[in-house]
Design a protein around this motif. Structure first.
Motif, PDB file in Angstrom:
ATOM      1  N   ALA A 239       0.838  -1.205   0.000  1.00 38.54           N
ATOM      2  CA  ALA A 239       0.000   0.000   0.000  1.00 38.54           C
ATOM      3  C   ALA A 239       0.874   1.256   0.000  1.00 38.54           C
ATOM      4  N   LYS A 242       2.407   1.848  -3.429  1.00 40.20           N
ATOM      5  CA  LYS A 242       1.464   2.398  -4.414  1.00 40.20           C
ATOM      6  C   LYS A 242       1.315   3.915  -4.292  1.00 40.20           C
ATOM      7  N   LEU A 244      -0.001   5.525  -1.536  1.00 39.33           N
ATOM      8  CA  LEU A 244      -1.118   5.957  -0.693  1.00 39.33           C
ATOM      9  C   LEU A 244      -0.619   6.814   0.468  1.00 39.33           C
ATOM     10  N   ARG A 245      -1.454   7.739   0.894  1.00 36.75           N
ATOM     11  CA  ARG A 245      -1.091   8.579   2.020  1.00 36.75           C
ATOM     12  C   ARG A 245      -0.888   7.723   3.267  1.00 36.75           C
ATOM     13  N   VAL A 248      -3.947   6.954   5.259  1.00 36.92           N
ATOM     14  CA  VAL A 248      -4.797   5.918   4.661  1.00 36.92           C
ATOM     15  C   VAL A 248      -4.224   4.538   4.952  1.00 36.92           C
TER      16      VAL A 248
END
Length: 337
Positions: A239, A242, A244-245, A248
């Protein structure tokens, strides 16, 4: 296995658990060398009076006969009469238990809303200042005696500063309306009596914080441990890769799986609080289950002891059931079986 089948099976097992608790509690209370009638009437009571009351209460019958009578009455919700209060035990439990529910619920809210964020902070900021502060806060909470913290808070906020009221659920000059649930905060909102509500809220802050701080300490430690384990798993690293913050990744991907052991601790801690925190309830003059059970033990009030023990066993059984159900919502891979 379908959900309702699982619930029915667990309820069936709960019945056997409660029956086991009833059997053990009954026979232990009846084989110990103690005379509850003599303890209530005092050492100067005439022997004829003691024997008369023992006969009226059925204590002169064989133990197995007393057990089956008690079992039959218990199935109807009749746990006998308290020798100390002279009230039916079920009535006493309805009077004292709501106070414990009120205190335990507010304390648990404090524990959850402080413990989980601090545990997440400690895991995310591992070996940094945030981690050290959260771990120190947790260590102090686990090491500090509950009665000492309660007395210190009373000394500071009640005696010295006068910011909060003293012991009790409500000021003695206030008279709440007829109870609906027995929980003053809830009943006062139902009646829209905000004077009672805010007064009761002020009284509950200190005892709830004492219990909530102890709960927070346990929740911080288990949340940190679980989050550290989850944050090192491959799907979390993916994750992050990728793009993502971080928020998140932490709150949407990691926290949900990390909550499974945390949920167990929260459920069992809440069940423990519902037993009644004897020291906290005593220091703050809180008329809850803990004080009631303690008095019952001291006065050899076996009917009250057995009734309260069955209630506590029921609480823990329900807490375990709720925790198991929450597992399936937190992790879809878990199936009821």
């Amino acid at each position: 296995m379908k959900f309702y089948q699982y619930i029915l099976r667990r309820l069936g097992l709960m019945v056997f658990s409660l029956l086991g608790v009833l059997i053990v509690t009954f026979f232990v209370s009846h084989v110990i060398p103690a005379d509850p009638i003599g303890a209530i009437l005092g050492p100067q009571a005439p022997l004829e009076l003691i024997e008369k009351i023992r006969h009226e209460l059925g204590f002169d019958r064989p133990v197995h006969v007393q057990f089956f009578i008690y079992l039959k009455n218990s199935l109807r919700g009749d746990f006998g009469k308290s020798l100390r209060t002279q009230n039916p035990v079920i009535k006493d439990l309805r009077t004292f238990f709501p106070a414990t529910v009120e205190l335990a619920t507010v304390a648990m809210f404090i524990g959850v809303f402080l413990g989980i964020p601090l545990g997440i902070l400690s895991a995310v900021k591992k070996d940094q200042w945030g981690d050290h502060i959260a771990r120190g806060f947790s260590l102090i909470g686990l090491s500090m005696p509950v009665f000492w913290l309660a007395l210190i808070l009373l000394l500071i906020f009640y005696y010295r500063l006068g910011w909060l009221p003293g012991p009790g659920r409500i000021d003695p000059y206030l008279f709440p309306q007829a109870p609906i649930t027995g929980i003053i905060l809830l009943d006062s909102l139902i009646y829209r009596d905000f004077e009672i509500f805010f007064n009761a809220l002020q009284h509950i802050i200190l005892p709830a914080f004492v219990l909530g701080y102890f709960s927070t300490a346990s929740i911080v430690r288990i949340t940190r441990s679980s989050m550290l384990e989850v944050l090192n798993l491959d799907y979390v690293q993916t994750a992050r890769a990728k793009g993502l913050r971080e928020s998140v990744v932490i709150y949407k991907h990691a926290l949900k799986n990390a909550m499974i052991p945390v949920t167990t601790v929260i459920g069992l801690t809440y069940g423990s609080l519902l037993e009644g925190a004897v020291l906290t309830e005593t220091i703050f003059a809180w008329p809850g289950l803990g004080r009631y059970m303690t008095s019952a033990f001291l006065f050899l009030d076996f009917n009250a002891v057995m009734g309260g023990t069955l209630l506590i066993a029921l609480i823990f059984s329900l807490a375990n059931l709720v925790v198991d159900i929450l597992y399936a919502f937190l992790n879809p891979k878990i199936r009821f079986g």
